[in-house]
Motif scaffolding. Structure first.
Motif, mmCIF file in Angstrom:
data_model
loop_
_atom_site.group_PDB
_atom_site.id
_atom_site.type_symbol
_atom_site.label_atom_id
_atom_site.label_comp_id
_atom_site.label_asym_id
_atom_site.label_seq_id
_atom_site.Cartn_x
_atom_site.Cartn_y
_atom_site.Cartn_z
ATOM 1 N N PRO A 139 40.761 44.839 63.497
ATOM 2 C CA PRO A 139 40.491 43.686 62.624
ATOM 3 C C PRO A 139 41.594 43.441 61.607
ATOM 4 O O PRO A 139 41.331 43.172 60.433
ATOM 5 C CB PRO A 139 39.172 44.082 61.951
ATOM 6 C CG PRO A 139 39.263 45.572 61.842
ATOM 7 C CD PRO A 139 39.995 46.033 63.088
ATOM 8 N N GLY A 140 42.846 43.563 62.021
ATOM 9 C CA GLY A 140 43.959 43.418 61.090
ATOM 10 C C GLY A 140 44.030 42.062 60.429
ATOM 11 O O GLY A 140 44.405 41.939 59.256
ATOM 12 N N LEU A 141 43.679 40.998 61.171
ATOM 13 C CA LEU A 141 43.694 39.654 60.585
ATOM 14 C C LEU A 141 42.690 39.554 59.449
ATOM 15 O O LEU A 141 42.991 39.004 58.385
ATOM 16 C CB LEU A 141 43.385 38.601 61.655
ATOM 17 C CG LEU A 141 44.465 38.281 62.687
ATOM 18 C CD1 LEU A 141 43.921 37.296 63.714
ATOM 19 C CD2 LEU A 141 45.706 37.704 62.016
ATOM 20 N N PRO A 154 41.313 34.258 72.906
ATOM 21 C CA PRO A 154 40.857 33.429 71.787
ATOM 22 C C PRO A 154 40.098 34.296 70.791
ATOM 23 O O PRO A 154 39.474 35.292 71.173
ATOM 24 C CB PRO A 154 39.924 32.409 72.456
ATOM 25 C CG PRO A 154 39.418 33.118 73.669
ATOM 26 C CD PRO A 154 40.551 33.988 74.144
ATOM 27 N N PRO A 155 40.141 33.951 69.509
ATOM 28 C CA PRO A 155 39.423 34.758 68.519
ATOM 29 C C PRO A 155 37.916 34.640 68.694
ATOM 30 O O PRO A 155 37.410 33.607 69.138
ATOM 31 C CB PRO A 155 39.888 34.178 67.185
ATOM 32 C CG PRO A 155 40.309 32.782 67.508
ATOM 33 C CD PRO A 155 40.868 32.824 68.890
ATOM 34 N N VAL A 160 38.113 33.664 61.820
ATOM 35 C CA VAL A 160 39.472 33.701 62.366
ATOM 36 C C VAL A 160 39.721 32.431 63.165
ATOM 37 O O VAL A 160 38.938 32.084 64.051
ATOM 38 C CB VAL A 160 39.687 34.948 63.259
ATOM 39 C CG1 VAL A 160 41.058 34.898 63.934
ATOM 40 C CG2 VAL A 160 39.559 36.218 62.425
ATOM 41 N N ARG A 161 40.787 31.734 62.817
ATOM 42 C CA ARG A 161 41.156 30.504 63.514
ATOM 43 C C ARG A 161 41.952 30.832 64.770
ATOM 44 O O ARG A 161 42.644 31.855 64.836
ATOM 45 C CB ARG A 161 42.011 29.606 62.620
ATOM 46 C CG ARG A 161 41.472 29.372 61.231
ATOM 47 C CD ARG A 161 40.176 28.617 61.248
ATOM 48 N NE ARG A 161 39.845 28.137 59.915
ATOM 49 C CZ ARG A 161 38.613 27.936 59.491
ATOM 50 N NH1 ARG A 161 37.590 28.177 60.285
ATOM 51 N NH2 ARG A 161 38.386 27.493 58.258
ATOM 52 N N SER A 277 46.473 33.106 66.452
ATOM 53 C CA SER A 277 45.276 33.342 65.649
ATOM 54 C C SER A 277 45.654 33.781 64.249
ATOM 55 O O SER A 277 46.643 34.507 64.062
ATOM 56 C CB SER A 277 44.397 34.427 66.301
ATOM 57 O OG SER A 277 44.028 34.062 67.621
ATOM 58 N N TRP A 278 44.857 33.329 63.261
ATOM 59 C CA TRP A 278 45.076 33.703 61.869
ATOM 60 C C TRP A 278 43.752 33.628 61.112
ATOM 61 O O TRP A 278 42.808 32.955 61.550
ATOM 62 C CB TRP A 278 46.117 32.790 61.211
ATOM 63 C CG TRP A 278 45.680 31.349 61.087
ATOM 64 C CD1 TRP A 278 45.071 30.747 60.012
ATOM 65 C CD2 TRP A 278 45.793 30.328 62.095
ATOM 66 N NE1 TRP A 278 44.815 29.425 60.285
ATOM 67 C CE2 TRP A 278 45.249 29.143 61.543
ATOM 68 C CE3 TRP A 278 46.311 30.304 63.398
ATOM 69 C CZ2 TRP A 278 45.209 27.941 62.271
ATOM 70 C CZ3 TRP A 278 46.270 29.104 64.108
ATOM 71 C CH2 TRP A 278 45.723 27.941 63.539
ATOM 72 N N HIS A 279 43.689 34.322 59.981
ATOM 73 C CA HIS A 279 42.468 34.296 59.184
ATOM 74 C C HIS A 279 42.396 32.996 58.400
ATOM 75 O O HIS A 279 43.410 32.441 57.983
ATOM 76 C CB HIS A 279 42.423 35.493 58.231
ATOM 77 C CG HIS A 279 41.077 35.710 57.627
ATOM 78 N ND1 HIS A 279 40.692 35.120 56.433
ATOM 79 C CD2 HIS A 279 40.014 36.436 58.066
ATOM 80 C CE1 HIS A 279 39.456 35.484 56.163
ATOM 81 N NE2 HIS A 279 39.012 36.271 57.118
ATOM 82 N N GLN A 280 41.163 32.536 58.174
ATOM 83 C CA GLN A 280 40.961 31.254 57.507
ATOM 84 C C GLN A 280 41.493 31.228 56.079
ATOM 85 O O GLN A 280 41.710 30.149 55.514
ATOM 86 C CB GLN A 280 39.479 30.908 57.500
ATOM 87 C CG GLN A 280 38.616 31.869 56.686
ATOM 88 C CD GLN A 280 37.140 31.513 56.742
ATOM 89 O OE1 GLN A 280 36.735 30.640 57.507
ATOM 90 N NE2 GLN A 280 36.336 32.185 55.931
ATOM 91 N N ARG A 281 41.752 32.413 55.484
ATOM 92 C CA ARG A 281 42.282 32.427 54.119
ATOM 93 C C ARG A 281 43.651 31.737 54.047
ATOM 94 O O ARG A 281 44.089 31.337 52.970
ATOM 95 C CB ARG A 281 42.389 33.864 53.609
ATOM 96 C CG ARG A 281 43.459 34.690 54.279
ATOM 97 C CD ARG A 281 43.716 35.994 53.537
ATOM 98 N NE ARG A 281 42.585 36.900 53.602
ATOM 99 C CZ ARG A 281 42.398 37.797 54.561
ATOM 100 N NH1 ARG A 281 43.280 37.884 55.551
ATOM 101 N NH2 ARG A 281 41.359 38.592 54.558
#
Length: 303
Positions: A139-141, A154-155, A160-161, A277-281
């Motif tokens: 869960p690094g993202l 896909p995430p 996660v986007r 993929s990236w986190h929504q933050r």
């Protein structure tokens, strides 16, 4: 210095220390001296009651507390910066930031050089850390340890986007002179299945989507070994009659460099996707959005 200024300075220092993992690296990032950063680390330790970074040999290791709050600290700093400068334009020539990218190794080879060249041209103060994929779910993202992922998956986490940026057909890679590539007979599903196969899997999986397609045709292949990366798999192919099935776009250059043959896969298999993929933050993070656009271009452009 007011208490608010002190808190904000410590927050920025803590974020840099956790990102860089060293006093010297954090000092360079914030354009302060190493002694000044050491003093900031001392104040952070007194404030939190935790060592934050501890020396292990020649390196510094974050404490469990530091690892636990890393993502929260980074998110808080981003929020503060957004509140204090909501309309500030992104100044790429002056941008100082380190991005961590966990990409599939073949995608690093495919798009990494173009991405790094674009970053160095537009924002020479930005550094990229390409790190290897894990053999287990990581869960690094979500923890803020990874800024951008690129792979075929896909995430699944709601925060996660994911964006599908490319796709590629699978090809069959063999050595020159291999019976499947001598041109005497057409490469059929039956001949393909009868060969000895080497699977590419960082988890060591012996079966996958190809085997499901073959099963639908009443066929089965024999996978004699797995390799963690495509580069390693192609080295096995060079001196044997093993067959590797891999994405065409990521193997095109190494196949040519190694003098191998790439044959059309005689199966109705859906193209392999490439997801960013990236986190929504980071949705509204201007620097991150800039990097995503460059990564999208690097991975989707013909190579």
């Amino acid at each position: 210095m007011t208490p608010m200024q002190l808190d904000l300075n410590l927050l920025a220092a803590l974020d840099a220390l956790l990102e860089e993992g060293s006093v010297a690296g954090a000092a360079d990032r914030l354009h302060v001296t190493a002694p000044a950063m050491s003093r900031s680390l001392g104040r952070i330790r007194r404030t939190t009651g935790d060592q934050i970074l501890v020396r292990t040999g020649r390196t510094m290791t974050p404490t469990p507390y530091a690892i636990a709050v890393r993502a929260q600290v980074h998110a808080l700093l981003q929020q503060v910066q957004g509140v204090l400068a909501p309309s500030r334009e992104l100044d790429l020539p002056a941008l100082e930031r380190t991005f961590t990218l966990r990409w599939h190794d073949s995608l690093v080879a495919l798009g990494g050089p173009a991405l790094l060249a674009a970053v160095r041209e537009q924002a020479p103060g930005v550094r990229l850390r390409f790190i290897a994929e894990s053999s287990t779910d990581n869960p690094g993202l979500r923890r803020g340890e990874v800024d951008l992922e690129a792979n075929a998956n896909p995430p699944t986490a709601p925060d996660v986007r994911g964006e599908r940026v490319a796709e590629t057909d699978q090809v069959v890679v063999v050595r020159r002179g291999h019976p499947l590539g001598d041109g005497r007979e057409a490469l059929t599903a039956e001949r393909y299945a009868a060969a000895d196969h080497l699977a590419v899997s960082r988890r060591g999986n012996l079966t996958g989507g190809i085997d499901d397609v073959l099963a639908g045709l009443g066929l089965a292949r024999r996978v004699v070994a797995t390799a963690p990366t495509e580069a390693t798999a192609l080295e096995f192919v060079r001196g044997s009659d093993l067959v590797v099935t891999a994405p065409e776009s990521t193997t095109r250059r190494p196949v040519a460099d190694l003098g191998l043959l790439a044959l059309a896969l005689p199966l109705d298999l859906r193209p392999a996707p490439v997801f960013l993929s990236w986190h929504q933050r980071y949705d509204t993070d201007r620097a991150h959005a800039w990097l995503r656009e460059l990564a999208r271009t690097a991975l989707s452009s013909p190579h």
